[in-house]
Design a protein around this motif. Structure first.
Motif, PDB file in Angstrom:
ATOM      1  N   VAL A  81      -4.675  11.889 -38.788  1.00 44.14           N
ATOM      2  CA  VAL A  81      -5.615  11.353 -37.803  1.00 44.14           C
ATOM      3  C   VAL A  81      -5.306   9.890 -37.506  1.00 44.14           C
ATOM      4  N   ARG A  82      -4.934   9.131 -38.508  1.00 45.67           N
ATOM      5  CA  ARG A  82      -4.592   7.719 -38.296  1.00 45.67           C
ATOM      6  C   ARG A  82      -3.438   7.580 -37.308  1.00 45.67           C
ATOM      7  N   ASP A  83      -2.395   8.392 -37.472  1.00 42.61           N
ATOM      8  CA  ASP A  83      -1.257   8.333 -36.549  1.00 42.61           C
ATOM      9  C   ASP A  83      -1.673   8.750 -35.141  1.00 42.61           C
ATOM     10  N   PHE A  84      -2.525   9.778 -35.041  1.00 43.10           N
ATOM     11  CA  PHE A  84      -2.979  10.216 -33.728  1.00 43.10           C
ATOM     12  C   PHE A  84      -3.792   9.127 -33.041  1.00 43.10           C
ATOM     13  N   ARG A  85      -4.702   8.491 -33.762  1.00 52.97           N
ATOM     14  CA  ARG A  85      -5.534   7.462 -33.146  1.00 52.97           C
ATOM     15  C   ARG A  85      -4.704   6.264 -32.688  1.00 52.97           C
ATOM     16  N   ALA A  86      -3.672   5.902 -33.444  1.00 56.38           N
ATOM     17  CA  ALA A  86      -2.794   4.800 -33.023  1.00 56.38           C
ATOM     18  C   ALA A  86      -2.092   5.148 -31.717  1.00 56.38           C
ATOM     19  N   TYR A  87      -1.641   6.383 -31.612  1.00 55.86           N
ATOM     20  CA  TYR A  87      -1.003   6.838 -30.368  1.00 55.86           C
ATOM     21  C   TYR A  87      -2.004   6.845 -29.224  1.00 55.86           C
TER      22      TYR A  87
END
Length: 374
Positions: free
Chosen positions: A274-280
């Motif tokens: 989720v952290r990687d998705f939110r950064a994107y």
């Protein structure tokens, strides 16, 4: 095959990993150009060929009857000389460890797609691991993206393989590449759907439930509407968990995932994805950083005229990527050694970037495609 002087590559250049070898193998088989690579994977903790890299070299060599020198685990120099055009057909490749079968597939699929007839493949080894695309990333994100460039692959999972046991297997059908309009993915459009795919293999199903619950809670707290699917994966001997956040926009998809590890809880696996998705999501680029790297080679094959262009269309591909990586820029350097194409990448490392791949001297603008069916 036509005679060429070998292309000499430095395996320590750029990202200094296995992608230099994999891209070179695919392009050597396609073009008939031999190559030699020194200092293989010099920037990795265990330099030289690992079993998955050795199998990639041997697999591509089988496709084009290439002469191989140095194809042993630990070798830091390899020579590859194709001796005939790639043959379509039925192929089976076994890494013998938990090494990445998706990366192996992304090496052999391009030569086979240009072989003029369908092929079927069986690949055995690891299917879900960190530092490589998972099978589900291939099936849900990568395959729909490359289909828009004219490359069609049908993928099926028979058994999941996690590190360290491996034992995974998937099958693939490779269709001959066909002409498509030029592709413009500079704008992703509005977010339409977010799905959390929470997978578990050889572990209690409560792990999938915990992964999904944590991911959904984080997304809900961020004001992001999502749905979750909890998936028990078929397994022969392997154990592991995987979370993949698949986001669908008007003009494409992105994927952000994490694989469970012995010292990481199911909640921590979900948090990483989720952290990687939110950064994107906070940026504006159309493609996630991995897809931005993985679209470069098929886009270059179109720009080089190896796939017939649609009538009246200059085969130019343009897209934005969430982060310019060393994988992306190094891949571009290797492609330029084999193909007469122009690749322009703007943006610093770690920043959002714009990528343009076109025939030499092309000036025509690409025409945006309508939203892709998902």
């Amino acid at each position: 095959m036509p005679h060429h002087l070998p292309i000499v590559l430095d395996g320590s250049a750029g990202e200094g990993g296995g992608q230099i070898l994999r891209t070179a193998l695919a392009l050597a088989a396609i073009t008939g150009k031999p190559f030699a690579i020194d200092r293989i994977r010099a920037n990795r903790e265990k330099a030289g060929l690992r079993p998955q890299h050795r199998e990639a070299a041997r697999a591509v060599a089988r496709l084009c009857d290439a002469r191989l020198e140095g194809d042993e685990v630990g070798a830091t120099r390899l020579e590859f000389v194709p001796r005939r055009p790639v043959r379509a057909g039925e192929w089976a490749f076994d890494i013998g460890t938990a090494g990445s079968t998706p990366l192996l597939f992304q090496t052999v699929c391009w030569p086979l797609a240009l072989a003029g007839a369908p092929s079927t493949l069986t690949l055995r080894g690891g299917t879900h691991q960190d530092h490589a695309p998972s099978f589900h990333y291939l099936a849900l994100v990568w395959a729909p993206a490359v289909a828009r460039l004219g490359f069609r692959f049908e993928l099926g999972l028979q058994a999941a393989g996690f590190y360290p046991e491996g034992g995974g297997e998937f099958t693939a059908r490779v269709e001959p590449a066909h002409a498509m309009p030029a592709l413009d993915l500079r704008h992703r459009g509005t977010l339409q759907d977010v799905e959390v795919v929470s997978m578990v293999c050889g572990l209690g199903f409560e792990v999938a439930e915990r992964q999904a619950a944590r991911a959904m809670r984080l997304l809900r707290d961020a004001g992001i509407s999502a749905q979750a699917e909890r998936v028990p994966l078929p397994s022969r001997a392997s154990r592991g968990g995987h979370v993949l956040v698949v986001s669908t926009f008007q003009r494409g998809r992105a994927g952000h995932g994490a694989v469970g590890e012995p010292d990481r809880s199911p909640e921590e696996t979900a948090e990483e994805a989720v952290r990687d998705f939110r950064a994107y999501l906070e940026g504006g680029a159309a493609l996630d950083r991995h897809l931005g790297d993985q679209l470069l080679l098929p886009a270059a094959l179109l720009a080089a005229g190896l796939v017939p262009a649609a009538p009246g269309v200059v085969p130019t591909t343009r897209y934005t990527v969430h982060a310019v990586t060393k994988h992306l820029t190094t891949n571009a350097d290797v492609i330029r050694r084999f193909l007469d194409v122009e690749i322009a990448i703007t943006g610093g490392e770690g920043e959002e970037g714009d990528v343009r791949v076109q025939p030499p001297g092309a000036t025509a603008e690409v025409v945006p495609l309508p939203p892709s069916p998902q």
